[in-house]
Design a protein around this motif. Structure first.
Motif, mmCIF file in Angstrom:
data_model
loop_
_atom_site.group_PDB
_atom_site.id
_atom_site.type_symbol
_atom_site.label_atom_id
_atom_site.label_comp_id
_atom_site.label_asym_id
_atom_site.label_seq_id
_atom_site.Cartn_x
_atom_site.Cartn_y
_atom_site.Cartn_z
ATOM 1 N N VAL A 87 42.599 44.724 46.076
ATOM 2 C CA VAL A 87 41.992 43.438 45.457
ATOM 3 C C VAL A 87 41.092 43.630 44.216
ATOM 4 O O VAL A 87 41.399 42.952 43.107
ATOM 5 C CB VAL A 87 41.248 42.911 46.544
ATOM 6 C CG1 VAL A 87 40.725 41.341 46.369
ATOM 7 C CG2 VAL A 87 42.318 42.474 47.844
ATOM 8 N N VAL A 88 40.002 44.357 44.430
ATOM 9 C CA VAL A 88 38.879 44.551 43.225
ATOM 10 C C VAL A 88 39.636 45.225 42.032
ATOM 11 O O VAL A 88 39.338 44.393 40.818
ATOM 12 C CB VAL A 88 37.660 45.413 43.978
ATOM 13 C CG1 VAL A 88 36.882 45.512 42.565
ATOM 14 C CG2 VAL A 88 37.273 44.738 44.910
ATOM 15 N N ALA A 89 40.508 46.208 42.088
ATOM 16 C CA ALA A 89 41.081 46.975 41.209
ATOM 17 C C ALA A 89 42.004 45.993 40.481
ATOM 18 O O ALA A 89 42.024 45.862 38.906
ATOM 19 C CB ALA A 89 41.849 48.361 41.635
ATOM 20 N N ARG A 90 42.703 44.996 41.122
ATOM 21 C CA ARG A 90 43.921 44.238 40.542
ATOM 22 C C ARG A 90 43.106 43.357 39.813
ATOM 23 O O ARG A 90 43.645 42.733 38.817
ATOM 24 C CB ARG A 90 44.528 43.704 41.831
ATOM 25 C CG ARG A 90 45.773 42.693 41.394
ATOM 26 C CD ARG A 90 46.617 42.234 42.582
ATOM 27 N NE ARG A 90 47.657 41.411 42.033
ATOM 28 C CZ ARG A 90 48.440 40.850 42.872
ATOM 29 N NH1 ARG A 90 48.354 40.928 44.266
ATOM 30 N NH2 ARG A 90 49.247 39.776 42.322
ATOM 31 N N ALA A 91 42.031 42.691 40.381
ATOM 32 C CA ALA A 91 41.225 41.724 39.750
ATOM 33 C C ALA A 91 40.780 42.238 38.431
ATOM 34 O O ALA A 91 40.624 41.593 37.402
ATOM 35 C CB ALA A 91 40.034 41.005 40.611
ATOM 36 N N GLY A 92 40.228 43.463 38.405
ATOM 37 C CA GLY A 92 39.539 44.205 37.312
ATOM 38 C C GLY A 92 40.611 44.478 36.080
ATOM 39 O O GLY A 92 40.459 44.411 34.918
ATOM 40 N N ARG A 93 42.028 44.820 36.502
ATOM 41 C CA ARG A 93 42.872 44.770 35.609
ATOM 42 C C ARG A 93 43.504 43.449 35.100
ATOM 43 O O ARG A 93 43.745 43.283 34.028
ATOM 44 C CB ARG A 93 44.359 45.333 36.125
ATOM 45 C CG ARG A 93 44.183 46.817 37.005
ATOM 46 C CD ARG A 93 45.432 47.470 37.062
ATOM 47 N NE ARG A 93 45.822 46.855 38.207
ATOM 48 C CZ ARG A 93 45.747 47.277 39.262
ATOM 49 N NH1 ARG A 93 45.033 48.241 39.635
ATOM 50 N NH2 ARG A 93 46.256 46.684 40.698
ATOM 51 N N ALA A 94 43.234 42.346 35.928
ATOM 52 C CA ALA A 94 43.533 41.088 35.325
ATOM 53 C C ALA A 94 42.242 40.739 34.120
ATOM 54 O O ALA A 94 42.902 39.973 33.125
ATOM 55 C CB ALA A 94 43.530 40.183 36.170
ATOM 56 N N VAL A 95 41.372 40.921 34.477
ATOM 57 C CA VAL A 95 40.191 40.672 33.504
ATOM 58 C C VAL A 95 40.555 41.328 32.048
ATOM 59 O O VAL A 95 40.422 40.973 31.056
ATOM 60 C CB VAL A 95 38.888 40.894 34.080
ATOM 61 C CG1 VAL A 95 37.842 40.817 32.867
ATOM 62 C CG2 VAL A 95 38.564 40.062 35.113
ATOM 63 N N ARG A 96 40.877 42.790 32.336
ATOM 64 C CA ARG A 96 41.161 43.486 31.202
ATOM 65 C C ARG A 96 42.178 42.987 30.497
ATOM 66 O O ARG A 96 42.006 42.971 29.139
ATOM 67 C CB ARG A 96 41.407 45.244 31.604
ATOM 68 C CG ARG A 96 41.509 46.143 30.378
ATOM 69 C CD ARG A 96 42.046 47.321 30.881
ATOM 70 N NE ARG A 96 41.704 48.241 29.728
ATOM 71 C CZ ARG A 96 42.334 49.377 29.861
ATOM 72 N NH1 ARG A 96 42.439 50.332 30.923
ATOM 73 N NH2 ARG A 96 42.085 50.435 28.777
ATOM 74 N N ARG A 97 43.239 42.832 31.064
ATOM 75 C CA ARG A 97 44.488 42.244 30.134
ATOM 76 C C ARG A 97 44.020 40.951 29.355
ATOM 77 O O ARG A 97 44.291 40.780 28.337
ATOM 78 C CB ARG A 97 45.474 41.940 31.327
ATOM 79 C CG ARG A 97 46.824 41.332 30.677
ATOM 80 C CD ARG A 97 47.877 40.879 31.660
ATOM 81 N NE ARG A 97 47.480 40.101 32.613
ATOM 82 C CZ ARG A 97 47.326 40.498 33.776
ATOM 83 N NH1 ARG A 97 47.418 41.669 34.362
ATOM 84 N NH2 ARG A 97 47.059 39.360 34.779
ATOM 85 N N GLU A 98 43.276 39.953 29.863
ATOM 86 C CA GLU A 98 43.063 38.795 29.450
ATOM 87 C C GLU A 98 42.030 39.101 28.029
ATOM 88 O O GLU A 98 42.279 38.534 27.253
ATOM 89 C CB GLU A 98 42.108 37.870 30.448
ATOM 90 C CG GLU A 98 43.054 37.246 31.469
ATOM 91 C CD GLU A 98 44.418 36.076 30.851
ATOM 92 O OE1 GLU A 98 44.106 35.845 29.840
ATOM 93 O OE2 GLU A 98 45.220 36.190 31.559
#
Length: 240
Positions: A87-98
């Motif tokens: 969950v947390v790492a996935r959300a972090g990857r989404a922020v990084r992508r954006e």
């Protein structure tokens, strides 16, 4: 006449400093989600610590508590690890992508800022919530009111710049404090993909965001240094 002069100065300001914000809907949603998940993560860790302390105290007075405490803490710890990975790492990857996409689109919107021949030098500055990238000896597309240039400076000495307003990322300190890396990684990727030997003889970036400025080299003597397929912008196809 005075109104026209003021309008010209606005054009000068616009082209000298392109301001980029991170307040788009997709960025805001990703940041909000990541903050929520981080808070839940902190609450779970606090619960883990509280149970460990409570269990250690109770074990002095009750028999068999150690075994149950070990089982409960182990299960909770395993759950926290899974939660962080899934969950947390996935959300972090989404922020990084954006965030990386906003950075890439900003530079490509003014790609002339990156183009050139021979030696190119950039400086990265931080003041308030603004992270500014300046290119030395490059004026960009500017309509000029001579009175807006102080002290008789040449236009090329002013330099064009791109300003990243970080207010939209301020609540997510892990990204806010790492924005310099996003800029550096983009520049590395751009010149790696667009590098043609002999066209760029030198590309350097000086980081002025710390007390002691330091210089980073992308191209020197016509040779490319550093980056490759491992670069995030290259891997995700954000570099054209």
């Amino acid at each position: 006449m005075r109104r026209r002069q003021l309008d010209i100065r606005r054009v000068l300001l616009y082209y000298c400093c392109m301001k980029v914000n991170f307040d788009g809907e997709s960025v805001r949603k990703c940041v909000k989600r990541k903050r929520l998940y981080d808070r839940i993560n902190i609450a779970l860790l606090a619960l883990l610590i509280a149970l460990a302390v409570a269990g250690a105290v109770c074990s002095h007075y009750l028999d068999g508590v150690d075994v149950w405490l070990f089982i409960v803490l182990g299960a909770l710890l395993a759950g926290i690890v899974i939660y962080n990975i899934a969950v947390v790492a996935r959300a972090g990857r989404a922020v990084r992508r954006e965030v990386a996409q906003v950075v890439a689109e900003a530079f490509y919107a003014e790609e002339d800022f990156l183009r050139g021949d021979g030696e190119m030098a950039f400086g990265v500055y931080y003041e308030g919530d603004l992270l500014t990238v300046k290119r030395a000896d490059y004026a960009g597309r500017i309509a000029v009111d001579p009175r807006a240039i102080k002290d008789g400076a040449r236009l090329s000495q002013i330099g064009a710049e791109i300003c990243f307003d970080l207010k939209g990322l301020k609540k997510l300190s892990s990204v806010y404090s790492d924005m310099g890396s996003y800029i550096w990684e983009f520049l590395q990727a751009y010149y790696s993909v667009n590098f043609v030997k002999g066209r760029y003889t030198s590309v350097r970036v000086t980081d002025y965001t710390t007390k002691k400025p330091f210089e980073l080299t992308i191209i020197d003597g016509g040779d490319l240094f550093g980056t490759g397929k491992s670069n995030y912008y290259v891997k995700t196809g954000l570099i054209k």
